[in-house]
Enzyme design. Structure first.
Site, PDB file in Angstrom:
ATOM      1  N   GLU A  23     -31.956   4.073   4.275  1.00 20.05           N
ATOM      2  CA  GLU A  23     -31.469   5.408   3.975  1.00 20.05           C
ATOM      3  C   GLU A  23     -32.507   6.155   3.148  1.00 20.05           C
ATOM      4  O   GLU A  23     -33.084   5.597   2.231  1.00 20.05           O
ATOM      5  CB  GLU A  23     -30.172   5.315   3.180  1.00 20.05           C
ATOM      6  N   SER A  79     -24.623   0.789  15.549  1.00 21.25           N
ATOM      7  CA  SER A  79     -23.339   1.184  16.130  1.00 21.25           C
ATOM      8  C   SER A  79     -23.425   2.587  16.710  1.00 21.25           C
ATOM      9  O   SER A  79     -24.157   3.439  16.205  1.00 21.25           O
ATOM     10  CB  SER A  79     -22.248   1.130  15.069  1.00 21.25           C
ATOM     11  N   HIS A 106     -31.981  -3.705   7.884  1.00 19.60           N
ATOM     12  CA  HIS A 106     -31.528  -2.355   7.545  1.00 19.60           C
ATOM     13  C   HIS A 106     -30.805  -2.392   6.208  1.00 19.60           C
ATOM     14  O   HIS A 106     -30.047  -3.317   5.922  1.00 19.60           O
ATOM     15  CB  HIS A 106     -30.583  -1.830   8.637  1.00 19.60           C
ATOM     16  N   ILE A 111     -29.508   2.569  14.322  1.00 20.83           N
ATOM     17  CA  ILE A 111     -29.237   1.456  13.409  1.00 20.83           C
ATOM     18  C   ILE A 111     -28.292   0.411  14.010  1.00 20.83           C
ATOM     19  O   ILE A 111     -28.209  -0.710  13.521  1.00 20.83           O
ATOM     20  CB  ILE A 111     -28.699   1.988  12.059  1.00 20.83           C
ATOM     21  N   HIS A 118     -23.754  10.648   7.425  1.00 22.65           N
ATOM     22  CA  HIS A 118     -22.433  10.806   6.779  1.00 22.65           C
ATOM     23  C   HIS A 118     -21.857  12.200   6.988  1.00 22.65           C
ATOM     24  O   HIS A 118     -20.719  12.458   6.644  1.00 22.65           O
ATOM     25  CB  HIS A 118     -22.537  10.501   5.284  1.00 22.65           C
ATOM     26  N   ARG A 122       0.817  -1.217   0.000  1.00 16.16           N
ATOM     27  CA  ARG A 122       0.000   0.000   0.000  1.00 16.16           C
ATOM     28  C   ARG A 122       0.858   1.278   0.000  1.00 16.16           C
ATOM     29  O   ARG A 122       0.505   2.266   0.634  1.00 16.16           O
ATOM     30  CB  ARG A 122      -0.960   0.003   1.196  1.00 16.16           C
ATOM     31  N   LEU A 151       1.306   3.417  -2.346  1.00 21.73           N
ATOM     32  CA  LEU A 151       0.626   4.568  -2.949  1.00 21.73           C
ATOM     33  C   LEU A 151      -0.349   5.201  -1.957  1.00 21.73           C
ATOM     34  O   LEU A 151      -0.457   6.419  -1.845  1.00 21.73           O
ATOM     35  CB  LEU A 151      -0.105   4.168  -4.236  1.00 21.73           C
ATOM     36  N   ARG A 162      -8.317   4.365  -0.387  1.00 23.62           N
ATOM     37  CA  ARG A 162      -8.979   3.451   0.543  1.00 23.62           C
ATOM     38  C   ARG A 162      -8.913   2.010   0.062  1.00 23.62           C
ATOM     39  O   ARG A 162      -9.234   1.697  -1.081  1.00 23.62           O
ATOM     40  CB  ARG A 162     -10.433   3.858   0.744  1.00 23.62           C
TER      41      ARG A 162
HETATM   42  N1  GLN Z   1     -25.701  -2.178  12.255  1.00 22.09           N
HETATM   43  C1  GLN Z   1     -24.679  -1.576  11.462  1.00 22.09           C
HETATM   44  C2  GLN Z   1     -24.205  -0.292  12.116  1.00 22.09           C
HETATM   45  O1  GLN Z   1     -24.969   0.382  12.702  1.00 22.09           O
HETATM   46  C3  GLN Z   1     -25.139  -1.288  10.049  1.00 22.09           C
HETATM   47  C4  GLN Z   1     -24.035  -0.720   9.183  1.00 22.09           C
HETATM   48  C5  GLN Z   1     -24.384  -0.551   7.721  1.00 22.09           C
HETATM   49  O2  GLN Z   1     -25.517  -0.476   7.332  1.00 22.09           O
HETATM   50  N2  GLN Z   1     -23.421  -0.490   6.873  1.00 22.09           N
HETATM   51  O3  GLN Z   1     -23.059   0.080  12.045  1.00 22.09           O
HETATM   52 ZN    ZN Z   2     -26.461   1.442   6.801  1.00 24.65          ZN
END
Ligand code: GLN
Ligand code: ZN
Length: 764
Positions: free
Chosen positions: A673, A441, A649, A439, A702, A17, A19, A523
């Site tokens: 989303e 985390s 989800h 959701i 985000h 990695r 670069l 990434r």
């Molecule tokens: N349950 C996961 C979180 O909350 C869902 C992550 C995701 O949708 N990429 O991080």
């Molecule tokens: Zn998500």
């Protein structure tokens, strides 16, 4: 038999990695531009050298990139969105387009076909002007550094334009991004680019380039008759008045569309077809033959999967193809660019199990395989003895296989209809109208990461680690109660990644030490490798979930990653079908669901954010995927009690075409989303009566921006115009792990406030 070899798309990030590190150091300001270029040139030189050392007959150039090859193509032709026009320095502008600047938001990034590589979406204005002949530079670089004549590789005009978008003013006077392929200007734009490519090719010809390869993966999509005629005309224009320069066109990821029209009709010297990802290309050659005046560049070793090539079988394939097109007209190459694979397997020696190593082959090893096949064909070597079958047998688990074989697909369903289930669940859970939840985390602070890493490397004991995780759970449960959230989560502090966490706890998964694959720009990801039958030796999530539940009277959701997401984000087996792999994972998760339920967990969320990613490129193959993807989800939870509430989800916006499938998953509640693409998502529900529990994300996680109460109420109000109020949940768009605590708390506080207001105004 003497068959030539070539390759393309070798990994660009360097064996370790290099670069990535150089780019990130440059962005931080810790190295100079000159140092960045020196490092990039070293990587570019080494990867060409790798091809030479492996004995490849034709070495590609221009298939290296500082960030992304689509972005390179845009900037090469002066495709610079207006908002970046003020940046004079070309490198600054290049990175600003990729990553955004103080004054301009970055260009959109999207998945490259059905792979996990992301490209920077070109924003066209309709005109092109050759600004910088990159392949010329790359060709000269190779000539000077290695003294060789290379074959420049470029993105083809059709693929480039078909993946682009432009802004169009809609009837309301708003600027709206439009997919160029779907617009009536498509053909003209392709022709215009073809004209510029013609200029570029002439410059290359003048420099002594003998052959150029155009990458046209869009040729494998479902093309219309009009598309075919656009392609043929564009190539005619692009190749006009060339005298010595030959043009090759390469396709990959699937079988070429309209085989006869394109393979026979294109005015080019060579056609590349992928013989690994599909069975059709071989059938087409058998049925329709191959033009005598063209070469066939046959993709015979995989650029996408890390499994060792079956040399005996591939030698037979090459012999067969040589018989069809003539020995001197056949060239062997990789099927799909090699950058989907890690650099070399050699880096894993001593880390991966020896038997697992025997099954694998990464990018560097693909070149060795091509050479070996060539030598077997020429009679210099014999087919080496393969241990693969024996090793595969040693990884087999009869119980797992039997369990999957015994699945009765007509009976994969919960035992009660949704309306009965939801009624029971609401009574039991005693949830208010517009229940709030997150959701899964919560912010992953530097401390959480440090402790996890310390435990993994053996620096701290399990007791210390466990105590830390439990303390974090204590805090996050308390926080959610203080915020007055209705359905809680344990926060996922023990998880680095939602797939890796489960993979590490299941049998049949391997994890590399250095198997990095570029996802976008700097990434990289290290996909798990599913190499054997999958089983779950013991519960994976029950302890921390039960612990969290013991701290509160409110329901805590069990949190799992779904089978299709686990498989789509891993390298998976090809010796059995993808469906079988997915079902094996589903059965392991089914046991986890049962254990969570038996431990008293009343809500279980099974995330499927990668559901859409596995969708095959060709429409004719999509239904089959959707069927087993939906079934695999249902398998995990079909046997739970009527009162156990199943959530899922998903987080992407383009699900209009999949809404039927998502509904068929029959989860009691889905969170998805919506905040970034409100209009589109709401549109889907206007046309489809979604009558299960649903939470459309009320704010975008985000961004660190804290949304106001009113903004969130606005989202809910719009949603309940098309969705029944009794089914609507209030939650963020996705998990909170990338956010900081301060903004998370403020945003969630506003979110709960929005729910209060909705309850008040809706009830009255
Ligand atoms: N349950 C996961 C979180 O909350 C869902 C992550 C995701 O949708 N990429 O991080
Ligand atoms: Zn998500």
């Amino acid at each position: 038999m003497n068959i030539k070899t070539t390759y393309y798309g070798f990994p660009k990030i360097g064996p370790n990695r290099e670069l990535k590190r150089a780019l990130e150091a440059y962005w931080k300001g810790s190295i100079t531009r000159k140092e960045l270029f020196t490092e990039a040139e070293t990587v570019a030189f080494d990867r060409m050298k790798a091809g030479l050392d492996a004995g490849m007959d034709v070495i590609p150039s221009n298939d290296f990139s500082l960030y992304d090859f689509m972005l390179d193509t845009s900037t090469m032709f002066g495709v610079i969105p207006k908002r970046f026009a003020g940046i004079d320095d070309t490198l600054d502008r290049y990175f600003a387009m990729a990553r955004g600047s103080d004054t301009a938001i970055a260009c959109e990034m999207t998945k490259w076909f059905d792979t996990n590589y992301h490209y920077i979406v070109p924003e066209l204005s309709g005109t092109f002007k050759l600004d910088k002949n990159r392949p010329l530079y790359s060709f000269k670089f190779a000539k000077k550094q290695l003294g060789i004549v290379t074959r420049p590789v470029l993105v083809g005009p059709f693929t480039f334009v078909s993946l682009s978008k432009f802004e169009q003013i809609d009837t309301q006077g708003d600027n709206k991004p439009v997919k160029v392929w779907e617009s009536d200007r498509f053909a003209d734009i392709v022709y215009s680019l073809a004209g510029e490519y013609n200029r570029l090719l002439k410059e290359l010809e003048a420099e002594g380039v003998q052959c150029v390869q155009f990458e046209e993966p869009s040729f494998v999509m479902d093309l219309t008759e009009t598309d075919v005629s656009v392609i043929l005309q564009a190539y005619k224009k692009m190749t006009a008045n060339l005298s010595t320069l030959r043009v090759a066109v390469n396709t990959c990821y699937e079988s070429i569309s309209h085989y006869r029209d394109l393979v026979f009709g294109l005015p080019v010297a060579a056609i590349g077809l992928d013989f690994v990802s599909n069975e059709e290309n071989l059938k087409y050659i058998e049925e329709f033959g191959f033009p005598a005046n063209k070469k066939l560049i046959a993709g015979v070793v995989s650029g996408r999967d890390p499994w060792k090539t079956d040399i005996a079988k591939t030698v037979d394939l090459a012999k067969f193809l040589a018989g069809c097109v003539g020995e001197s007209n056949l060239v062997m190459t990789n099927a799909g660019p090699l950058f989907h694979l890690p650099y070399t397997l050699k880096a894993e020696r001593g880390h991966l199990d020896d038997n697992v190593m025997e099954l694998l082959s990464f990018a560097r090893e693909r070149l060795e395989e091509l050479k070996l096949i060539q030598e077997v064909l020429s009679g210099n070597k014999s087919v080496p003895h393969s241990q693969v079958d024996d090793i595969r047998k040693s990884f087999a688990n009869q119980d797992v296989q039997k369990r999957v074989a015994d699945i009765d697909e007509s009976k994969i369903s919960r035992h009660h209809p949704f309306s009965e289930r939801y009624k029971k669940q609401c009574e039991l859970l005693k949830l208010p109208m517009f229940p709030t939840t997150t959701i899964g985390s919560f912010p992953q602070t530097a401390e959480v990461r440090k402790i996890r890493a310390a435990y993994k490397s053996g620096k701290i004991s399990f007791c210390e680690y466990d105590l830390f995780i439990k303390n974090s759970i204590d805090e996050v449960v308390k926080l959610q109660e203080d915020l007055d959230i209705d359905v809680l989560v344990h926060g996922e502090f023990e998880r680095t990644d939602m797939v890796e966490y489960f993979g590490e706890k299941m049998i049949g998964f391997a994890f590399t030490k250095n198997g990095w694959v570029q996802s976008y720009g700097s990434r990289c990801v290290r996909p798990p490798i599913i190499y054997g039958d999958v089983s779950r030796p013991e519960p994976m999530t029950v302890d921390y979930t039960v612990y969290a539940q013991s701290l509160t009277g409110r329901p805590v959701k069990g949190m799992l990653t779904g089978p299709i997401t686990i498989v789509n984000w891993s390298f998976y087996r090809r010796d059995i079908t993808k469906k079988e792999v997915v079902y094996q994972v589903a059965m392991a998760l089914k046991d986890e669901v049962r254990d969570l339920e038996q431990a008293g967990i009343s809500i279980i969320q099974i995330d499927e954010p990668a559901f859409r990613e596995g969708l095959p490129l060709k429409k004719s193959k999509q239904e089959q995927y959707i069927n087993y993807a939906v079934n695999s989800f249902k398998l995990t939870n079909m046997d739970v009690a009527i009162s156990t509430q199943v959530h899922t989800h998903m987080c992407y916006s383009e699900f209009n075409e999949l809404i039927q499938a998502i509904y068929a998953m029959d989860s009691d509640v889905i969170s998805m989303e919506a905040s970034r693409s409100r209009g589109e998502v709401m549109g889907a529900f206007e046309h489809f009566d979604y009558d299960h529990g649903i939470g459309l994300g009320v704010y975008d996680i985000h961004s660190p921006r804290i949304p106001t109460v009113d903004e969130m109420i606005d989202v809910v109000r719009r949603a309940v115009r098309v969705i029944d109020v009794s089914l609507f949940w209030i939650n963020p768009d996705c998990g909170l792990k990338t956010r900081g605590y301060e903004e998370t708390i403020a945003a969630l506080r506003n979110m709960v406030q929005a729910a209060y207001e909705m309850r008040k105004t809706t009830a009255s």
